[in-house]
Design an enzyme around this catalytic site. Sequence first.
Site, PDB file in Angstrom:
ATOM      1  N   TYR A 145       0.801  -1.218   0.000  1.00 50.35           N
ATOM      2  CA  TYR A 145       0.000   0.000   0.000  1.00 50.35           C
ATOM      3  C   TYR A 145       0.838   1.273   0.000  1.00 50.35           C
ATOM      4  O   TYR A 145       0.296   2.374  -0.065  1.00 50.35           O
ATOM      5  CB  TYR A 145      -0.955   0.001   1.198  1.00 50.35           C
ATOM      6  CG  TYR A 145      -2.122  -0.958   1.064  1.00 50.35           C
ATOM      7  CD1 TYR A 145      -2.068  -2.048   0.185  1.00 50.35           C
ATOM      8  CD2 TYR A 145      -3.263  -0.793   1.806  1.00 50.35           C
ATOM      9  CE1 TYR A 145      -3.124  -2.927   0.074  1.00 50.35           C
ATOM     10  CE2 TYR A 145      -4.341  -1.680   1.690  1.00 50.35           C
ATOM     11  CZ  TYR A 145      -4.252  -2.746   0.823  1.00 50.35           C
ATOM     12  OH  TYR A 145      -5.304  -3.621   0.712  1.00 50.35           O
ATOM     13  N   ASP A 205      -6.009  -6.240   5.437  1.00 48.86           N
ATOM     14  CA  ASP A 205      -7.146  -5.537   4.850  1.00 48.86           C
ATOM     15  C   ASP A 205      -8.217  -6.534   4.420  1.00 48.86           C
ATOM     16  O   ASP A 205      -9.402  -6.388   4.737  1.00 48.86           O
ATOM     17  CB  ASP A 205      -6.648  -4.716   3.654  1.00 48.86           C
ATOM     18  CG  ASP A 205      -7.703  -3.768   3.110  1.00 48.86           C
ATOM     19  OD1 ASP A 205      -8.796  -3.668   3.691  1.00 48.86           O
ATOM     20  OD2 ASP A 205      -7.426  -3.113   2.090  1.00 48.86           O
ATOM     21  N   LYS A 249       2.388 -15.449   3.792  1.00 47.87           N
ATOM     22  CA  LYS A 249       2.468 -16.386   2.659  1.00 47.87           C
ATOM     23  C   LYS A 249       3.929 -16.781   2.484  1.00 47.87           C
ATOM     24  O   LYS A 249       4.535 -16.638   1.426  1.00 47.87           O
ATOM     25  CB  LYS A 249       1.908 -15.716   1.392  1.00 47.87           C
ATOM     26  CG  LYS A 249       1.653 -16.675   0.219  1.00 47.87           C
ATOM     27  CD  LYS A 249       0.666 -17.758   0.529  1.00 47.87           C
ATOM     28  CE  LYS A 249       0.414 -18.625  -0.701  1.00 47.87           C
ATOM     29  NZ  LYS A 249      -0.349 -19.854  -0.382  1.00 47.87           N
ATOM     30  N   ASP A 306      -4.126 -18.137   2.661  1.00 47.30           N
ATOM     31  CA  ASP A 306      -5.222 -18.884   2.042  1.00 47.30           C
ATOM     32  C   ASP A 306      -5.873 -19.836   3.027  1.00 47.30           C
ATOM     33  O   ASP A 306      -7.108 -19.894   3.132  1.00 47.30           O
ATOM     34  CB  ASP A 306      -4.753 -19.614   0.780  1.00 47.30           C
ATOM     35  CG  ASP A 306      -3.415 -20.295   0.942  1.00 47.30           C
ATOM     36  OD1 ASP A 306      -2.775 -20.169   2.010  1.00 47.30           O
ATOM     37  OD2 ASP A 306      -2.989 -20.966  -0.016  1.00 47.30           O
ATOM     38  N   ASP A 312     -11.898  -7.697   6.613  1.00 44.58           N
ATOM     39  CA  ASP A 312     -13.206  -7.492   5.985  1.00 44.58           C
ATOM     40  C   ASP A 312     -14.011  -8.785   5.979  1.00 44.58           C
ATOM     41  O   ASP A 312     -15.232  -8.773   6.196  1.00 44.58           O
ATOM     42  CB  ASP A 312     -13.035  -6.986   4.552  1.00 44.58           C
ATOM     43  CG  ASP A 312     -12.775  -5.488   4.477  1.00 44.58           C
ATOM     44  OD1 ASP A 312     -12.578  -4.877   5.552  1.00 44.58           O
ATOM     45  OD2 ASP A 312     -12.761  -4.932   3.379  1.00 44.58           O
TER      46      ASP A 312
END
Length: 359
Positions: A141, A243, A187, A219, A247
């Site tokens: 970001y 993020d 990851k 995942d 959510d």
Amino acid sequence: MPDNKFKIAVTKGDGIGPEVVDEGLKILNVLGEYGGIEFEMTDAPAGGGMWKEYGASLPDFSREIMKQSDAILFGATGLPDLPVGVAEYAVLQIRQDFDQYVNLRPVKLFPALYDKCPLKDEYIGTGIDIYTIRENTEGLYVKIGGIKNDAATNIMMYTRKGVERIIRYAFDFATRKDLSKVTSVDKANILACSQFWADIFAEVGAEYPAIEQDHFYIDSFCQWLIRKPYTLQVVVTDNLFGDIASDEAAYLIGSLGMAASGNINPTGISMYEPIHGSAPDIAGQGIANPIGTVLSVKLLLEETCHRSELGEAVEQAVEASLAKGRTPDIQTSVSGLPTCNTGEMGDIIVEELKNILHA
């Protein structure tokens, strides 16, 4: 300022932002009247409307107001008739300017909203009460990269300082909250940044032997969040994964409109905002859920004002209010409760908070 007086920069933003922030201000006003605490609130506009008027979504005069404040209460930014990202830039810039490296996103499923949780009882288990701690100032970001010669790049860069301080914050937060487990999400089987993250998590974790530690790839974590959310307490992860996963977690508690967040600099100026967007499709209809903003005020009380007892009172007021009315996003055909508009929902919470503070 004295320990019971705080300057709050108020950024209402775009879309439903002003509607929900107004309800958060009601809470601050009640606390100022009955909670033994004072708030001096100053408007610091930002977002798409400011971009249209000034050519900048975070005007210099608003930035200066924020710099003179103890905290920022933020609504939402974004309008459909603007270039992509120009309104949202304000949030990213505030996080960078004030080094708000912690994005604290709690999700809690209140018993009154079990009927809105999409999971079966066996997956809800003993309940959902998760603190996601997202690294907030590094990673993808930061916008290192761009589009050139028919190719696009974004560089995910992490520093030891950035990774170590967010992981240490997560362990210290768990200790402060008397929680027993911290889960790291990355990851590391594919990404070098995640391998770096996992190594530092192990290093820092060794300093906290009393806290249980586990690890997921992003995942498998997204599946675990649906299968066994009741096993999670504190989750620490990077900017992108945090993020997305937070959510997903918010949907488990009934609505994105229920979810709060704090962009925190533990020694500086922090910003508090609901995690939902500006929702221009429903702006002005009075149907937005203000609870995410109200619970963001709870975080402000806890993390900036260090008044955990007042934060707890706000949460109790929210829980009590859910037995008296609901905005459309958390309404069901079987609740038997009246459907409230934004202001009515805020008023119910205010009355419950007054009752609690008077008790």
